[in-house]
Design an enzyme around this catalytic site. Sequence first.
Site, PDB file in Angstrom:
ATOM      1  CE  LYS A  30       0.702   1.297   4.618  1.00  0.00           C
ATOM      2  NZ  LYS A  30       1.464   2.539   5.035  1.00  0.00           N
ATOM      3  N   GLY A  89       9.517  -0.169   5.801  1.00  0.00           N
ATOM      4  CA  GLY A  89       9.401   0.345   4.447  1.00  0.00           C
ATOM      5  C   GLY A  89       8.190   1.366   4.123  1.00  0.00           C
ATOM      6  N   GLY A  90       7.241   1.305   5.133  1.00  0.00           N
ATOM      7  CA  GLY A  90       5.987   2.057   4.940  1.00  0.00           C
ATOM      8  C   GLY A  90       5.141   1.605   3.992  1.00  0.00           C
ATOM      9  N   GLY A 116       3.455  -1.433   4.347  1.00  0.00           N
ATOM     10  CA  GLY A 116       2.538  -2.600   4.796  1.00  0.00           C
ATOM     11  C   GLY A 116       2.794  -3.800   4.684  1.00  0.00           C
ATOM     12  N   GLY A 117       3.982  -4.322   4.345  1.00  0.00           N
ATOM     13  CA  GLY A 117       4.426  -5.751   3.945  1.00  0.00           C
ATOM     14  C   GLY A 117       3.764  -6.552   5.069  1.00  0.00           C
ATOM     15  CB  SER A 138       0.121  -6.755   2.802  1.00  0.00           C
ATOM     16  OG  SER A 138      -0.831  -7.173   1.772  1.00  0.00           O
ATOM     17  CG  ASP A 160      -1.108  -0.005   8.079  1.00  0.00           C
ATOM     18  OD1 ASP A 160      -1.987   1.104   8.712  1.00  0.00           O
ATOM     19  OD2 ASP A 160       0.111   0.422   7.823  1.00  0.00           O
TER      20      ASP A 160
END
Length: 296
Positions: A16, A107-108, A110-111, A114, A146
Amino acid sequence: MTELNTALKNCPAPAKLNLFLHVNGRRADGYHLLQTVFQLIDHGDMLHFTLRDDTALRRVTDLPGVPEESDLIIRAARLLQAEVLRRTGALPRGVNIEIDKILPMGGGVGGGSSDAATTLMALNQLWNAGLSKQELMALGLPLGADIPFFIFGETAFAEGVGEALQAVSAPECWYVVIEPGVMVPTAAIFGSEHLTRDTPLVNITDFSSHSRTSGFGKNDLQQVATKLFPPVAEAVEWLGAYGDARMTGSGACVFSAVATEADADAVLAKVPAQWTAWKAKALKQHPLIGKFSAKL
């Protein structure tokens, strides 16, 4: 998808981007009040689920720096397994989980969230658990703010700590994303005394009516992250020569919207060698929503 009764293979966990991210205040419990627009993109991890003959939940792929016991994938699976036990009185079969990991940690994009959301959606299907989308979102929220968005599964205007979601339209465009090569710890950004925490509230129509929504607002976390992590500042400056460049989430990835894939390729061809960079197209819907629509 193959072997529906015993396995679910090739389950995407897309990244994302936060098209903007405003910090509007702070609750008594320390959580920050946010407003953002989450945009799914067609770049992400891939997960594979295979039923076991016992009730164990195992991540069979080694991820350096992420112990299996603390991985959001396993924690999400355990939450759903416990919920199935509570509802039915029977513990569902265990699962081996493989992951093709490409999204960077810190990294921001959302890994981890998700991956957890895909795990909840896939196991809800594999176990025939029958939880609704709203029930899965509620189950995932304690693991990460998230996660409900990824289960929600479409471009969303988010408020609160990120869990209050409304569908919103955003440009059908491509994005160039740069990984500056640093991992930004979320706690360090939100805990900074220099973080702006009083950005005025906006509403969904403010975003929707903006003529160029990819450039709406700002990311309040960016100022802190660029001071603490100079490579992020360098990536913002470099990519800014080609459009509105900004950081996603609490960092470290930096992105810019472009109109076409050809435009993205033209920028990628010039990215300095010290950075990992890639292109991705905006997604209107999570890839699993259509596949699992009968169950969500």
